[in-house]
Design an enzyme around this catalytic site. Structure first.
Site, PDB file in Angstrom:
ATOM      1  N   LYS A 193      22.657  46.222  33.723  1.00 28.61           N
ATOM      2  CA  LYS A 193      23.404  44.979  33.943  1.00 28.61           C
ATOM      3  C   LYS A 193      24.861  45.359  34.125  1.00 28.61           C
ATOM      4  O   LYS A 193      25.549  45.717  33.164  1.00 28.61           O
ATOM      5  CB  LYS A 193      23.237  44.027  32.753  1.00 28.61           C
ATOM      6  CG  LYS A 193      23.914  42.704  32.983  1.00 28.61           C
ATOM      7  CD  LYS A 193      23.702  41.769  31.820  1.00 28.61           C
ATOM      8  CE  LYS A 193      24.237  40.391  32.132  1.00 28.61           C
ATOM      9  NZ  LYS A 193      25.595  40.388  32.648  1.00 28.61           N
ATOM     10  N   ARG A 205      17.744  28.813  36.215  1.00 25.46           N
ATOM     11  CA  ARG A 205      17.737  29.775  35.127  1.00 25.46           C
ATOM     12  C   ARG A 205      16.332  29.785  34.569  1.00 25.46           C
ATOM     13  O   ARG A 205      15.806  28.744  34.209  1.00 25.46           O
ATOM     14  CB  ARG A 205      18.737  29.318  34.052  1.00 25.46           C
ATOM     15  CG  ARG A 205      19.088  30.368  33.040  1.00 25.46           C
ATOM     16  CD  ARG A 205      20.083  29.847  32.036  1.00 25.46           C
ATOM     17  NE  ARG A 205      21.400  29.568  32.590  1.00 25.46           N
ATOM     18  CZ  ARG A 205      22.292  30.501  32.924  1.00 25.46           C
ATOM     19  NH1 ARG A 205      22.010  31.771  32.776  1.00 25.46           N
ATOM     20  NH2 ARG A 205      23.464  30.146  33.416  1.00 25.46           N
ATOM     21  N   LYS A 248      18.417  38.500  30.194  1.00 25.56           N
ATOM     22  CA  LYS A 248      19.538  39.414  29.970  1.00 25.56           C
ATOM     23  C   LYS A 248      19.554  39.916  28.535  1.00 25.56           C
ATOM     24  O   LYS A 248      19.300  39.157  27.607  1.00 25.56           O
ATOM     25  CB  LYS A 248      20.869  38.786  30.384  1.00 25.56           C
ATOM     26  CG  LYS A 248      21.150  37.422  29.858  1.00 25.56           C
ATOM     27  CD  LYS A 248      22.312  36.808  30.635  1.00 25.56           C
ATOM     28  CE  LYS A 248      22.627  35.413  30.158  1.00 25.56           C
ATOM     29  NZ  LYS A 248      23.520  34.679  31.043  1.00 25.56           N
ATOM     30  N   ARG A 295      29.754  34.323  42.760  1.00 25.88           N
ATOM     31  CA  ARG A 295      28.809  33.671  41.843  1.00 25.88           C
ATOM     32  C   ARG A 295      28.830  32.154  42.032  1.00 25.88           C
ATOM     33  O   ARG A 295      27.816  31.488  41.927  1.00 25.88           O
ATOM     34  CB  ARG A 295      29.209  34.064  40.413  1.00 25.88           C
ATOM     35  CG  ARG A 295      28.738  33.201  39.277  1.00 25.88           C
ATOM     36  CD  ARG A 295      27.288  33.460  38.983  1.00 25.88           C
ATOM     37  NE  ARG A 295      26.853  32.817  37.755  1.00 25.88           N
ATOM     38  CZ  ARG A 295      26.647  31.515  37.621  1.00 25.88           C
ATOM     39  NH1 ARG A 295      26.846  30.689  38.631  1.00 25.88           N
ATOM     40  NH2 ARG A 295      26.234  31.025  36.472  1.00 25.88           N
ATOM     41  N   ASP A 301      16.798  46.671  35.050  1.00 28.30           N
ATOM     42  CA  ASP A 301      17.991  47.110  35.790  1.00 28.30           C
ATOM     43  C   ASP A 301      19.161  47.300  34.837  1.00 28.30           C
ATOM     44  O   ASP A 301      19.252  46.576  33.840  1.00 28.30           O
ATOM     45  CB  ASP A 301      18.453  45.969  36.712  1.00 28.30           C
ATOM     46  CG  ASP A 301      17.848  46.008  38.089  1.00 28.30           C
ATOM     47  OD1 ASP A 301      17.396  47.080  38.510  1.00 28.30           O
ATOM     48  OD2 ASP A 301      17.859  44.935  38.745  1.00 28.30           O
TER      49      ASP A 301
HETATM   50  P1  ATP Z   1      24.991  33.569  34.250  1.00 32.81           P
HETATM   51  O1  ATP Z   1      25.370  34.194  35.553  1.00 32.81           O
HETATM   52  O2  ATP Z   1      23.623  33.935  33.790  1.00 32.81           O
HETATM   53  O3  ATP Z   1      25.327  32.129  34.136  1.00 32.81           O
HETATM   54  P2  ATP Z   1      27.253  34.865  33.218  1.00 32.81           P
HETATM   55  O4  ATP Z   1      27.959  34.705  34.496  1.00 32.81           O
HETATM   56  O5  ATP Z   1      27.941  34.538  31.957  1.00 32.81           O
HETATM   57  O6  ATP Z   1      25.870  34.164  33.147  1.00 32.81           O
HETATM   58  P3  ATP Z   1      25.961  37.093  32.304  1.00 32.81           P
HETATM   59  O7  ATP Z   1      25.442  36.290  31.179  1.00 32.81           O
HETATM   60  O8  ATP Z   1      26.810  38.228  31.945  1.00 32.81           O
HETATM   61  O9  ATP Z   1      26.806  36.328  33.279  1.00 32.81           O
HETATM   62  O10 ATP Z   1      24.675  37.580  33.184  1.00 32.81           O
HETATM   63  C1  ATP Z   1      24.307  37.274  34.479  1.00 32.81           C
HETATM   64  C2  ATP Z   1      25.092  38.054  35.534  1.00 32.81           C
HETATM   65  O11 ATP Z   1      24.827  39.449  35.445  1.00 32.81           O
HETATM   66  C3  ATP Z   1      24.670  37.757  36.963  1.00 32.81           C
HETATM   67  O12 ATP Z   1      25.270  36.579  37.419  1.00 32.81           O
HETATM   68  C4  ATP Z   1      25.129  38.989  37.722  1.00 32.81           C
HETATM   69  O13 ATP Z   1      26.445  38.793  38.199  1.00 32.81           O
HETATM   70  C5  ATP Z   1      25.193  40.070  36.680  1.00 32.81           C
HETATM   71  N1  ATP Z   1      24.333  41.219  36.925  1.00 32.81           N
HETATM   72  C6  ATP Z   1      24.709  42.503  36.729  1.00 32.81           C
HETATM   73  N2  ATP Z   1      23.725  43.349  36.987  1.00 32.81           N
HETATM   74  C7  ATP Z   1      22.663  42.616  37.394  1.00 32.81           C
HETATM   75  C8  ATP Z   1      21.343  42.945  37.808  1.00 32.81           C
HETATM   76  N3  ATP Z   1      20.912  44.198  37.863  1.00 32.81           N
HETATM   77  N4  ATP Z   1      20.522  41.922  38.131  1.00 32.81           N
HETATM   78  C9  ATP Z   1      20.944  40.634  38.084  1.00 32.81           C
HETATM   79  N5  ATP Z   1      22.195  40.269  37.700  1.00 32.81           N
HETATM   80  C10 ATP Z   1      23.046  41.246  37.350  1.00 32.81           C
END
Ligand code: ATP
Length: 600
Positions: free
Chosen positions: A261, A428, A434, A281, A259
């Site tokens: 991101k 997790r 990611k 979140r 997907d």
């Molecule tokens: P995490 O949520 O993993 O603790 P984080 O808030 O720092 O980490 P990132 O590391 O940037 O965020 O990556 C996860 C976030 O990416 C998800 O919480 C979601 O909000 C976002 N995201 C964006 N696109 C997608 C997608 N296609 N599938 C899942 N998550 C996505």
């Protein structure tokens, strides 16, 4: 149930810091708790009246107000209370001292013949505090003071101490959700081995009060069959990180749904009949911030009851292109929501479905969840399915990653299509990985750390708190372990703002859930989460992160720099100690893999 029981347990809990003892004492309290109030008791232990996701008002009582109520209840003047507060530094303790003094005086005077007041019950405390939180409009100030004063008047010294601390938002009994889950498993399951069942239920319904109530009424068997319920948020599934695309494909079983991101705000969107809820979140109710999203979902997603998940993204209405994440922050700052919607329009990119018309989709594989999701979204300009490909090819994955970045995404999410790739609520794991833009640093990714202490600055920043002790979360021990001291990256305005926050959060001794060898000028209650980038991770005797792992010390981040606040994360959502350990190991691997002429 008498409120006295809770106050007595709080008094005992506050004096211990061993997690094991805390858990067994809490389990003891649950055993003594009446079934009909167990949810309320759980919320009170969490320092709230109801779960955050309900979006109900908070108590919002200032200290001046509380002093007024205490004065009415005890007859001691506001000035006198204020003076005592200045010297003791804890309004709960002040309430205790005053009531204690009055109690012994009255006992001496009447030799115990005075008519005892009716004991406070949990129901009464809860109902009155609910009225305090919810009464609005003309005359509500007087009603609130009267209710609080009434409770404090009837309270024993110990009850008054915890009532005041609760209302003041400083309960400080040091109990996190993980400890509550353990205690519930012991009380209603008979042992820690039931913890996975309780935890799974909590992951599907992030409402500890609701879980406790089901357990108290129907036991562990009933909890085993629990499904998500529209209106109660599901704890989000989270992704691991890697930087090598080949390794990513390998990890997910060589076939992936990849997907875009998106860099926006994660939204878990629930529909229950004619009601729509959006949770963030960190599972706060953000429905009111997005009336446009509510409208789009009700128009373009078919179904009566469902839970879907996606990213809310600012877009250019002319071109449909993605706009920077910061625009969502600007949107939130606008007081007029209609203006905000017009000026900063958004689209939703859905990427998962967890529940549909009575059926629990979290237990189904991603392929099935996605197929169903695609079948319920009607074609439109506002709600989309995340842009994706299905591939087993490393080159295709890389190509798609660069395409995503060129269109304004942050990278891609590589997701397993294996038959057992369920929606792992609240955890997790390697089913999602990611793959983000590199930050051009040895540390491939930023981390989110919790602020647990502050130090006074010198020179230009003299007299101000200007460096900060930061910690990672260790979910196994339910504690925060320090990783670095950060002083750079803050703007002057951010530093000024932080001084105010510190004044509210500072404490004389370390918070019971903070593990630190460094001693800052002030300790802080762990609430603030900041995104931090550093040069590399090293071992340092000064820090406690993963200390048992390497004899010489804990893991530490060199040259840390503040990037931004993460108000969307709770302290338990911070980067975990184990993740930092993984980052350290992969950094070591990278250094070993470098050709020898670079490896000096
Ligand atoms: P995490 O949520 O993993 O603790 P984080 O808030 O720092 O980490 P990132 O590391 O940037 O965020 O990556 C996860 C976030 O990416 C998800 O919480 C979601 O909000 C976002 N995201 C964006 N696109 C997608 C997608 N296609 N599938 C899942 N998550 C996505």
């Amino acid at each position: 149930m008498e409120f006295k029981i809770i106050a007595e347990y709080f008094d005992r809990l506050e004096k211990i810091s061993s997690r094991l003892q805390l858990t067994s004492l809490l389990a003891d309290l649950f055993k003594k708790t009446d079934t009909n109030v167990i949810d309320k008791v759980v919320y009170i232990i969490q320092g709230k009246l109801w779960p955050d996701f309900l979006g109900m008002p908070e108590l919002g009582i200032g200290e001046k107000f509380l002093i007024r109520a205490l004065s009415i209840a005890t007859g001691v003047s506001d000035d006198e209370i204020e003076k005592m507060y200045k010297s003791v530094g804890d309004l709960g303790q002040v309430a205790f001292d005053i009531k204690q003094k009055q109690q012994s005086a009255s006992i001496l005077a009447f030799l115990g013949a005075q008519k005892a007041s009716k004991p406070l019950t949990v129901e009464k405390v809860y109902d009155d505090l609910t009225k305090v939180a919810t009464s609005t409009g003309e005359g509500s100030r007087d009603i609130k003071i009267r209710l609080l004063a009434g409770l404090l008047k009837d309270a024993s010294p110990l009850e008054a101490k915890y009532l005041v601390r609760f209302v003041d938002g400083r309960l400080r009994v040091g109990i996190g959700d993980a400890t509550i889950l353990d205690a519930l498993a012991i009380t209603f399951g008979g042992g820690q081995n039931f913890r996975p069942i309780v935890e799974r239920a909590y992951n599907l319904r992030a409402d500890l009060g609701n879980i406790a109530k089901i357990l108290a009424n129907g036991g562990i068997e009933q909890l085993k069959n629990i499904k998500p319920q529209p209106g109660i948020p599901i704890r989000p599934m989270l992704a691991e990180r890697l930087s090598d695309p080949a390794e990513m494909l390998n990890k997910v079983g060589n076939l992936a749904l990849v997907d875009y991101k998106y860099d926006g705000e994660r939204g878990q969107i629930h529909k229950a009949g004619d009601k729509i809820f959006i949770f963030s979140r960190r599972l706060e109710n953000i429905t009111n911030q997005y009336p446009d999203v509510v409208e789009y979902i009700s128009k373009y997603v078919k179904g009566n009851e469902f839970i879907v998940e996606g990213e809310i993204i600012p877009v250019d209405p002319e071109t449909g292109e993605m706009r920077p994440f910061q625009e969502l922050m600007h949107r939130k700052r606008k007081s007029d929501i209609h203006e905000a919607i017009k000026e900063y329009p958004v689209n939703v990119f859905l990427f998962d479905l967890m529940y549909y018309e009575g059926e629990d989709y979290t237990v189904k594989p991603l392929s099935e969840r996605r197929k169903k999701l695609e079948s319920i979204v009607e074609d439109n300009d506002y709600v989309h399915i995340a842009t994706h490909i299905i591939t087993d090819n490393v080159e295709k994955l890389k190509e798609f990653f660069y395409q995503a970045i060129s269109e304004g995404a942050e990278g891609v999410m590589v997701k397993s299509l294996a038959p057992d790739a369920i929606y792992q609520a609240g955890s997790r794991g390697w089913l999602w990985i990611k793959f983000k833009r590199d930050y051009q640093s040895e540390m491939a990714d930023t981390v989110d750390l919790v602020m647990v202490g502050a130090f006074y600055g010198k020179g230009r920043k003299g007299g101000k708190y200007s460096s900060f002790l930061m910690a990672a979360y260790n979910p196994d021990k339910d504690v925060f372990e320090t990783v670095c001291k950060v002083a750079s990256g803050f703007t002057d305005a951010e530093l000024d703002d932080l001084q105010k926050k510190i004044a509210e959060l500072k404490r004389d001794s370390p918070h019971p859930r903070v593990v630190s060898t460094m001693v800052p000028d002030v300790w802080l209650t762990p609430v603030l989460v900041a995104e931090i980038i550093g040069a590399e991770i090293t071992i340092s005797p000064l820090h406690t992160c993963c200390k048992d792992q390497y004899g010489e010390g804990g893991l530490s981040i060199r040259f840390p720099r503040f990037i931004r606040w993460r108000p969307d994360k709770s302290p338990e959502d911070a980067t975990t100690s184990r993740e930092i350990l993984e980052m350290y190991k992969s950094q070591l691997k990278k250094i070993e893999e470098k050709p020898s002429d670079q490896n000096v």
